[in-house]
Each structure stands twice: as structure tokens, then as C-alpha cells.
Design a protein around this motif. Structure first.
Motif, PDB file in Angstrom:
ATOM      1  N   GLY A  75      69.224  67.125 -74.488  1.00  0.00           N
ATOM      2  CA  GLY A  75      70.088  66.919 -73.307  1.00  0.00           C
ATOM      3  C   GLY A  75      69.632  65.773 -72.423  1.00  0.00           C
ATOM      4  N   GLU A  76      70.622  65.204 -71.753  1.00  0.00           N
ATOM      5  CA  GLU A  76      70.362  64.036 -70.887  1.00  0.00           C
ATOM      6  C   GLU A  76      69.347  64.364 -69.787  1.00  0.00           C
ATOM      7  N   GLU A 180      80.926  66.607 -78.769  1.00  0.00           N
ATOM      8  CA  GLU A 180      80.077  65.430 -79.030  1.00  0.00           C
ATOM      9  C   GLU A 180      80.872  64.342 -79.747  1.00  0.00           C
ATOM     10  N   ALA A 183      82.996  62.612 -77.222  1.00  0.00           N
ATOM     11  CA  ALA A 183      82.188  61.731 -76.358  1.00  0.00           C
ATOM     12  C   ALA A 183      81.973  60.375 -77.038  1.00  0.00           C
ATOM     13  N   GLU A 257      77.599  60.669 -63.601  1.00  0.00           N
ATOM     14  CA  GLU A 257      76.532  61.406 -64.298  1.00  0.00           C
ATOM     15  C   GLU A 257      75.345  61.694 -63.376  1.00  0.00           C
ATOM     16  N   TYR A 262      73.024  64.797 -64.444  1.00  0.00           N
ATOM     17  CA  TYR A 262      72.908  64.659 -65.909  1.00  0.00           C
ATOM     18  C   TYR A 262      73.057  66.015 -66.607  1.00  0.00           C
ATOM     19  N   GLY A 264      75.629  67.376 -68.123  1.00  0.00           N
ATOM     20  CA  GLY A 264      76.798  67.456 -68.994  1.00  0.00           C
ATOM     21  C   GLY A 264      76.704  68.358 -70.198  1.00  0.00           C
ATOM     22  N   ALA A 265      75.506  68.492 -70.793  1.00  0.00           N
ATOM     23  CA  ALA A 265      75.418  69.265 -72.034  1.00  0.00           C
ATOM     24  C   ALA A 265      75.637  70.757 -71.798  1.00  0.00           C
ATOM     25  N   ASN A 271      79.438  64.800 -69.829  1.00  0.00           N
ATOM     26  CA  ASN A 271      78.390  64.113 -70.589  1.00  0.00           C
ATOM     27  C   ASN A 271      78.667  62.610 -70.538  1.00  0.00           C
ATOM     28  N   HIS A 272      77.799  61.813 -71.181  1.00  0.00           N
ATOM     29  CA  HIS A 272      77.914  60.358 -71.011  1.00  0.00           C
ATOM     30  C   HIS A 272      79.276  59.825 -71.462  1.00  0.00           C
TER      31      HIS A 272
END
Ligand SMILES: O=C(O)C(=O)C[C@@H](O)[C@H](O)[C@H](O)COP(=O)(O)O
Ligand SMILES: [Zn+2]
Length: 367
Positions: A75-76, A180, A183, A257, A262, A264-265, A271-272
Motif C-alpha cells: 500500500g501507498e 487495480e 487504476a 492522495e 495515501y 486508497g488501498a 488510489n493513485h
């Protein structure tokens, strides 16, 4: 999945991007290794699926290789200086010499962090990128941008460090979670938006096949995206000029973000890729507001992103003024103020300076 594609990145750091099914078991992964040490960097989601296979591939080509592993949480939120230090410690623990290589096996977070560790260990060792998400295949594994995030902003500590090779095994996309996949499609759309109106139209025509993860269509989208990225980073590896267009949607996206921590996950935070999708729509609206492109282009972008299952509106609860303050730490900003990548119109883009804060705030408010 369809045939093997090879895309060449030229310039001072030349390397190949190989795209095709089954490449995690291909001896070419070992071809660029120079020393006796390789550290596989991965995360807790990806390592159980593929790390043994990669290690076996490396050892069958180079039986005397000393292979280590650093497996980080996913994860971010984990793309931090603390995880970076752990990764560096793993290199120290295996006494990695200057001819060692880092093998980045994972998505954008792993690739960015592992690449940054490779850039810093002994002032720079090789990194081989083995991207396992669509987003990392089409974007983050290519071009040598490596970094970790700070609470103050995204990718604020990092280095340009080109990989020795990028090897994308498209078979792994079959088990990629749909969120994913979507994304990654946001960054694919970006290439059409800033470089190639024909590619944008192709994406419109193939949106359903892309969402259905149809092998040949996905492979073509990856190869076309990598070709666009390879061309621009070959000419401008350190973002002195034209490479900045790859940041389309990112000034807004990174601010979102960062503001969302950060997260998002795990949550309904973006997410990004999702943040970039929203950011591109905001950038398209800003281009319309300053008279660079018709609003109908922004609507066309919104429609495509929507069909790809991506968000297009600002998440609720974010304060436009706080976002604007976040955007001042964007890496494209200069003494003269913020700079935005705007299209002029769809299919070509350039940097814009001198956009009044009030215009940006208005776009953020309308979201
Ligand atoms: O490669 C580039 O250049 C990009 O800007 C690609 C982006 O999609 C990517 O997210 C990149 O990491 C953003 O870089 P930053 O310099 O804005 O942190
Ligand atoms: Zn991006």
C-alpha cells in the motif's frame, strides 16, 4: 495473452522493456545481472505469488547468485522513509556489493521504493523492474523516477535512477484485482490525452474489452503506452522539459492522495490511478477555463473514464483551499509559482504557468 513486445528506451541509460506472458520464468531476467548479489524487493501480497518463481529463474540462470528478500507491507501508506531504511538494511545484511542488483517485484509502491533504495545504496546499484500491476507496467516501472512519500506530499524524496531492464509478465494481470486494473487504465488514458488523439479514440473503441481485461487488447494498450513513455523519457530523462506532460492530472491527483493520507488501498479514499483520473478531468476543466481547449474535450475524457469504471468527480469532504496549498509543493512549481500540464486540445499538452489561484479554486469548487 499475445506475443512478446520489446520497447527500447534510448539515451544515456539504454534499456529494454519486455512485455509478454510468462516472463517471470524467463532467463532474460538474469541477463543484466553483473555481481553475486540480488535483493528481491516485494510486498506481502505479491511475494507469496511470485517471489519463489523469480528466485528460481534467477538461480537456474546464475546458480552461484546470493539472493535475498525484503518483503514490505502493501500500500501507498508504506512508501515511507522508514520502509526505505528497512530495504537498505536488507542490502547491508547481505553485504551487497556495488555490482549487486535490486529486483523490484510488485506494483508502483514497490518499484518506487526499491528503485530509490538501489539509487542510494553505495550511491547507486542496478535495479531491474518486474512490474506486476497494470499501472506499474505502463508507467511507474519505466523512466527511472524513484521516490518515497512524506506526509507533506507525494514522492517528495527520491532520485532519477533508470532501471537496467523492465520485464512485464502480462500473465500476472489475470489475477489482478479489478480496482487495480482500472487504476492502471487511468495512466493508459493519460498517454492518449497528452500525446495521441488517435490512441484516445482507440481506447474509446476498446473500452469494454479493456475493462473485461481481454488479453490482446490489454497487451496492445500496454505496448502503446510504453512506446509513448519510452519516447519522451529517451529525450528528456530528468524532466527538464517535455517529460513534464506525463504529469497530466498529477498536480490535482497528488494533492488529493496526500490530503486523504495515501489511504486508497484500504478505504474509499482514492488510489493513485483513481486520483489521476479525477485530476485529469480537473486539468481538462482548467484548460477549458483558461481557453486552451473546448469543454467538450473534458466531457469526452469524463465519458471514457466513466466507462472504464474510474471516478471523475472530486471526492466529497475535501477542502479546495487545502488542496491548493498542497499543490504548491508540486515538483513542477518554480519560483514563479505553480505550473499545470494542460492539453491544447486533447492529444497534445504543455506546461502552463501564471494560472490565477482563483481559477484553480473555481475548478476545484465545481469539482
Ligand atoms: O514518469 C513521469 O515523469 C511521470 O510523471 C509519471 C507519473 O504517472 C508518475 O505517477 C510519477 O511518479 C509522478 O512523478 P512526480 O514527479 O509528479 O512525483
Ligand atoms: Zn502517475
Amino acid at each position: 495473452m499475445s506475443a512478446l513486445h520489446t520497447v527500447k528506451v534510448e539515451g544515456e541509460s539504454r534499456y529494454d522493456i519486455l512485455i509478454g506472458p510468462g516472463l517471470l520464468g524467463d532467463a532474460r531476467i538474469a541477463q543484466t545481472l553483473r555481481g553475486r548479489h540480488a535483493l528481491i524487493v516485494s510486498d506481502v501480497n505479491v511475494a507469496p505469488l511470485y517471489a519463489d518463481r523469480v528466485e528460481a529463474t534467477l538461480l537456474s540462470a546464475r546458480p552461484s547468485l546470493h539472493v535475498g528478500r525484503y518483503v514490505m507491507p502493501a500500500g501507498e501508506q508504506e512508501k515511507t522513509l522508514a520502509r526505505f531504511c528497512e530495504c537498505i538494511d536488507a542490502l547491508a545484511a547481505m553485504c551487497a556489493t556495488r555490482d549487486a542488483a535490486v529486483i523490484a517485484l510488485g506494483g508502483g509502491v514497490v518499484g518506487d521504493l526499491a528503485g530509490f533504495a538501489a539509487a542510494c545504496w553505495m550511491r547507486g546499484i542496478d535495479v531491474i523492474q518486474l512490474p506486476t500491476t497494470l499501472l506499474s507496467m505502463v508507467d511507474s516501472s519505466v523512466g527511472g523516477k524513484t521516490a518515497v512519500d512524506l506526509p507533506a506530499g507525494k514522492n517528495l524524496v527520491g532520485a532519477f535512477h533508470a532501471p537496467r531492464a523492465v520485464i512485464a509478465d502480462t500473465a500476472v494481470l489475470r489475477s489482478l484485482p479489478p480496482r487495480e486494473l482500472r487504476a492502471g487504465l487511468a495512466e493508459v488514458v493519460k498517454y492518449g490525452a497528452v500525446f495521441d488523439a488517435g490512441f484516445f479514440a482507440w481506447l474509446e473503441a476498446h473500452a469494454d474489452a479493456l475493462v473485461a481485461s481481454e488479453d490482446a487488447t490489454l497487451s496492445e494498450a500496454i505496448a502503446r503506452s510504453c512506446r509513448h513513455k519510452a519516447e519522451v523519457v529517451s529525450r528528456d530523462p530528468f524532466e527538464q522539459g517535455e517529460r513534464a506532460v506525463l504529469n497530466f492530472g498529477h498536480t490535482f491527483g497528488h494533492a488529493i492522495e496526500t490530503e486523504q493520507g495515501y489511504a486508497g488501498a484500504q478505504s474509499d479514499a482514492l488510489n493513485h490511478g483513481e486520483a489521476v483520473a479525477v485530476g485529469m478531468v480537473l486539468a481538462a476543466k482548467l484548460a477549458a477555463a483558461v481557453g486552451w481547449a473546448p469543454l467538450s474535450d473534458a466531457h469526452r475524457l469524463e465519458a471514457l473514464l466513466h466507462r472504464l469504471g474510474l471516478p471523475t468527480a472530486m471526492p466529497t469532504g475535501l477542502d479546495p483551499s487545502r488542496l491548493l496549498e498542497r499543490m504548491r509543493l508540486d515538483k513542477k512549481a518554480q519560483a514563479g509559482g505553480m505550473r499545470f500540464v494542460l492539453w491544447k486540445p486533447l492529444g497534445s499538452a504543455t506546461l502552463a504557468s501564471g494560472v490565477p489561484d482563483e481559477t484553480v479554486l473555481e475548478v476545484l469548487r465545481r469539482g
